[in-house]
Design a protein around this motif. Structure first.
Motif, PDB file in Angstrom:
ATOM      1  N   LEU A 184       0.816  -1.212   0.000  1.00 43.19           N
ATOM      2  CA  LEU A 184       0.000   0.000   0.000  1.00 43.19           C
ATOM      3  C   LEU A 184       0.849   1.260   0.000  1.00 43.19           C
ATOM      4  CD1 LEU A 184      -2.793  -1.118   2.511  1.00 43.19           C
ATOM      5  CD2 LEU A 184      -3.041  -0.730   0.039  1.00 43.19           C
ATOM      6  N   GLY A 185       2.168   1.091   0.023  1.00 42.65           N
ATOM      7  CA  GLY A 185       3.054   2.237  -0.105  1.00 42.65           C
ATOM      8  C   GLY A 185       3.582   2.796   1.194  1.00 42.65           C
ATOM      9  N   HIS A 186       3.337   2.112   2.322  1.00 39.05           N
ATOM     10  CA  HIS A 186       3.812   2.616   3.612  1.00 39.05           C
ATOM     11  C   HIS A 186       5.316   2.379   3.765  1.00 39.05           C
ATOM     12  CE1 HIS A 186      -0.150   3.549   5.238  1.00 39.05           C
ATOM     13  NE2 HIS A 186      -0.575   2.398   4.740  1.00 39.05           N
ATOM     14  N   THR A 187       5.986   3.294   4.431  1.00 39.64           N
ATOM     15  CA  THR A 187       7.411   3.139   4.729  1.00 39.64           C
ATOM     16  C   THR A 187       7.582   2.220   5.931  1.00 39.64           C
ATOM     17  OG1 THR A 187       7.476   5.004   6.271  1.00 39.64           O
ATOM     18  CG2 THR A 187       7.829   5.497   3.934  1.00 39.64           C
ATOM     19  N   ASN A 188       8.810   1.776   6.180  1.00 42.56           N
ATOM     20  CA  ASN A 188       9.089   0.933   7.346  1.00 42.56           C
ATOM     21  C   ASN A 188       8.706   1.643   8.636  1.00 42.56           C
ATOM     22  OD1 ASN A 188      10.080  -0.962   5.599  1.00 42.56           O
ATOM     23  ND2 ASN A 188      12.229  -0.668   6.121  1.00 42.56           N
ATOM     24  N   GLN A 189       8.972   2.948   8.703  1.00 40.95           N
ATOM     25  CA  GLN A 189       8.649   3.719   9.912  1.00 40.95           C
ATOM     26  C   GLN A 189       7.140   3.768  10.139  1.00 40.95           C
ATOM     27  OE1 GLN A 189      10.775   4.625   7.551  1.00 40.95           O
ATOM     28  NE2 GLN A 189      12.747   4.743   8.639  1.00 40.95           N
ATOM     29  N   GLU A 190       6.370   3.961   9.060  1.00 42.77           N
ATOM     30  CA  GLU A 190       4.914   4.012   9.189  1.00 42.77           C
ATOM     31  C   GLU A 190       4.346   2.656   9.589  1.00 42.77           C
ATOM     32  OE1 GLU A 190       4.083   7.491   5.812  1.00 42.77           O
ATOM     33  OE2 GLU A 190       4.072   5.365   5.261  1.00 42.77           O
ATOM     34  N   ARG A 218       9.060  -2.547  -5.050  1.00 42.36           N
ATOM     35  CA  ARG A 218       7.681  -2.184  -4.733  1.00 42.36           C
ATOM     36  C   ARG A 218       6.697  -2.859  -5.687  1.00 42.36           C
ATOM     37  NH1 ARG A 218       6.093  -0.086  -0.177  1.00 42.36           N
ATOM     38  NH2 ARG A 218       7.791   1.426  -0.268  1.00 42.36           N
ATOM     39  N   ALA A 219       7.009  -2.889  -6.968  1.00 44.42           N
ATOM     40  CA  ALA A 219       6.104  -3.506  -7.959  1.00 44.42           C
ATOM     41  C   ALA A 219       5.931  -4.995  -7.678  1.00 44.42           C
ATOM     42  CB  ALA A 219       6.649  -3.287  -9.369  1.00 44.42           C
ATOM     43  N   GLU A 220       7.040  -5.677  -7.339  1.00 43.19           N
ATOM     44  CA  GLU A 220       6.966  -7.115  -7.064  1.00 43.19           C
ATOM     45  C   GLU A 220       6.163  -7.384  -5.789  1.00 43.19           C
ATOM     46  OE1 GLU A 220      11.151  -8.826  -8.901  1.00 43.19           O
ATOM     47  OE2 GLU A 220      11.166  -7.851  -6.918  1.00 43.19           O
ATOM     48  N   LEU A 221       6.331  -6.522  -4.778  1.00 41.74           N
ATOM     49  CA  LEU A 221       5.594  -6.710  -3.532  1.00 41.74           C
ATOM     50  C   LEU A 221       4.102  -6.479  -3.736  1.00 41.74           C
ATOM     51  CD1 LEU A 221       8.047  -4.957  -1.042  1.00 41.74           C
ATOM     52  CD2 LEU A 221       7.617  -7.406  -1.268  1.00 41.74           C
ATOM     53  N   ILE A 222       3.753  -5.490  -4.544  1.00 39.47           N
ATOM     54  CA  ILE A 222       2.332  -5.229  -4.831  1.00 39.47           C
ATOM     55  C   ILE A 222       1.726  -6.430  -5.546  1.00 39.47           C
ATOM     56  CG2 ILE A 222       0.754  -3.817  -6.206  1.00 39.47           C
ATOM     57  CD1 ILE A 222       2.607  -1.431  -5.647  1.00 39.47           C
ATOM     58  N   ALA A 223       2.460  -6.959  -6.520  1.00 41.06           N
ATOM     59  CA  ALA A 223       1.958  -8.122  -7.260  1.00 41.06           C
ATOM     60  C   ALA A 223       1.780  -9.322  -6.336  1.00 41.06           C
ATOM     61  CB  ALA A 223       2.915  -8.458  -8.397  1.00 41.06           C
TER      62      ALA A 223
END
Length: 232
Positions: A184-190, A218-223
């Motif tokens: 969903l685009g969150h950073t490690n800190q978030e 990021r693209a691979e994780l979203i998929a």
């Protein structure tokens, strides 16, 4: 008159010796936990066995590393999270500072993934804080003697959930949560703030996700998250 010097010498009878009693080998211990009351409880529990001697206590990861370097204990009882910092990544450094030290993790983390990672990085034992006093002492003795100890309930789950060639892509519940938030685009800190864990813990989860799935961008994780129905 007989020469007294020629008389046979007489030795005083020896006092009977008491049977030897084997003294248990001393086990030096460092207690590492950021809660004073927890350390006090561990100290009291271990003090019931005269073999244990507490040589230092610490409440942070840096202080633990310094205490281990200074005292070189036989056993380090280590909490997995201290002052918001994960202890997992520091296990190799602790062992490098004192190679003969045996690390017994004592934690609230019931997720077998944490136990697996702790053992993989060099811990000798993994025990939950809900364990009985006798189990803590037994686990400390076992790791001090060179064996590995995993709380039985966790050992059974590890045996079932250990990833293998037939199930290389299995994720734990927490890893799935981290994957969905990453997608969903969150950073490690978030993510750390949302899950109430440290950033290092998130980084550890992300590393395990990468190892299991072979994906990191990021693209691979979203998929990967979409394939598992974790995101729309």
């Amino acid at each position: 008159m007989d020469d007294p010097s020629s008389a046979p010498s007489r030795q005083a009878p020896r006092e009977p010796t008491a049977p030897s009693r084997e003294t248990p080998r001393e086990v030096t211990v460092v207690l590492a936990d950021d809660h004073l009351v927890v350390r006090a409880g561990m100290r009291l529990l271990l003090a019931q066995d005269p073999a244990f001697r507490i040589v230092a206590e610490s409440a942070t990861v840096p202080d633990t590393l310094e205490a281990v370097r200074r005292t070189r204990p036989r056993v380090l009882v280590l909490d997995l999270t201290m002052a918001g910092t994960s202890s997992l990544p520091v296990i190799p450094a602790l062992l490098a500072a004192s190679p003969d030290t045996r690390i017994l993790v004592l934690t609230m983390q019931e997720d077998p993934a944490f136990a697996r990672e702790a053992l993989r990085t060099g811990a000798a034992g993994y025990l939950l804080k809900e364990a009985a006093a006798e189990e803590l002492r037994a686990a400390a003795h076992q790791v001090a003697d060179g064996a590995t100890y995993v709380q039985p309930v966790l050992g059974a789950r590890l045996a079932v959930e250990t990833p293998g060639s037939a199930d290389q892509e299995s994720l734990t519940t927490r890893e799935a949560e981290v994957l969905s938030l990453l997608a969903l685009g969150h950073t490690n800190q978030e993510i750390a703030r949302q899950l109430y864990v440290s950033v290092r813990t998130v980084e550890s989860h992300r590393a395990r996700i990468r190892d299991k799935l072979g994906k990191d961008s990021r693209a691979e994780l979203i998929a990967a998250a979409r394939e598992r129905g974790l995101v729309a």
